[in-house]
Enzyme design. Sequence first.
Site, PDB file in Angstrom:
ATOM      1  N   CYS A 167      32.572  80.162  24.745  1.00  0.00           N
ATOM      2  CA  CYS A 167      32.168  78.819  24.150  1.00  0.00           C
ATOM      3  C   CYS A 167      32.684  78.461  22.877  1.00  0.00           C
ATOM      4  CB  CYS A 167      30.407  78.709  24.363  1.00  0.00           C
ATOM      5  SG  CYS A 167      29.820  77.241  24.396  1.00  0.00           S
ATOM      6  N   ARG A 175      25.456  66.501  25.817  1.00  0.00           N
ATOM      7  CA  ARG A 175      25.928  67.835  25.878  1.00  0.00           C
ATOM      8  C   ARG A 175      26.236  68.268  27.346  1.00  0.00           C
ATOM      9  NH1 ARG A 175      25.809  70.702  21.396  1.00  0.00           N
ATOM     10  NH2 ARG A 175      25.725  72.807  22.370  1.00  0.00           N
ATOM     11  N   HIS A 186      28.608  81.084  29.438  1.00  0.00           N
ATOM     12  CA  HIS A 186      28.009  82.117  28.846  1.00  0.00           C
ATOM     13  C   HIS A 186      26.831  82.548  29.221  1.00  0.00           C
ATOM     14  CE1 HIS A 186      26.686  79.226  25.238  1.00  0.00           C
ATOM     15  NE2 HIS A 186      26.429  78.814  26.576  1.00  0.00           N
TER      16      HIS A 186
HETATM   17  N1  GLN Z   1      28.919  74.333  19.154  1.00  0.00           N
HETATM   18  C1  GLN Z   1      29.857  74.217  20.122  1.00  0.00           C
HETATM   19  C2  GLN Z   1      29.515  73.268  21.079  1.00  0.00           C
HETATM   20  O1  GLN Z   1      28.404  72.332  21.037  1.00  0.00           O
HETATM   21  C3  GLN Z   1      29.558  75.353  21.063  1.00  0.00           C
HETATM   22  C4  GLN Z   1      28.283  75.876  21.537  1.00  0.00           C
HETATM   23  C5  GLN Z   1      28.193  77.047  22.116  1.00  0.00           C
HETATM   24  O2  GLN Z   1      28.862  77.934  21.868  1.00  0.00           O
HETATM   25  N2  GLN Z   1      27.064  77.235  23.006  1.00  0.00           N
HETATM   26  O3  GLN Z   1      30.338  72.430  21.746  1.00  0.00           O
END
Ligand code: GLN
Length: 242
Positions: free
Chosen positions: A94, A128, A195
Amino acid sequence: MELRVLSLYPEQMNIYADRGNILFLQRRCEWRGIGFTWNGAGPGESVDPAAHDLFYIGGGQDRDQQLCAQDLIETKRDGLHQAAARGAVVLGVCGGYQLLGHSYILGADEIPGVGLLDVRTVREDGPRLIGNVAIEVTLDDDAAHVLAGFENHGGRTHLGAGQQPLGRVLKGYGNDGRSGYEGARSANTIGTYLHGPLLPKNVWFADWLIARALGIDPGELAPLDDAIERQTSLSARHAAGV
Ligand code: GLN
């Protein structure tokens, strides 16, 4: 035999079970009588490319990534490139995946990455990308395996022209929600958005990583009783609808 693992920024880049992934590697080595050592490299600490077989960088919030990125370039990039060149495994999950690429653009800010993978990530408008995900990974022996997990990222990752993805999305969003690709792989350097407990959910992948890091064939690893791990994998696949 000994598996020597180095976690990069274990305090800062560590959300959703990144420690558990390491523990899983440790147990699978110990159960087979393979030695295991773990170290962490935090801000200001350099990386000795010869001292470790598997380098792990976990997930992070945007602000954690921003805090680590410059340090990663200054104190660890060269060592990581040397380690990858000699065949060590480098696994980024990630936020860690994003930092293995060239850059992560967040509005007016551009977070630099180490450039081990030819990928660029952009925080585009839009929701997201969150949910259970399953991908199909084709390994060197041409066997296809399902990797199941959970994704939660705002960044959309785009592969460079010659960059091999890690796998093909079966369910979920993957790199950008459009391309049908998930993750990236160049030899033993791997990035993925999957993850949560990635390795406990995908025992074949954990063993494959161990074998690659030790420089042996996965078939050379002593078999273990994986009844519970297989159930875990089925349950993760089921959650993703595969
Ligand atoms: N901060 C990054 C994003 O939002 C990765 C997020 C994460 O590692 N869960 O894309």
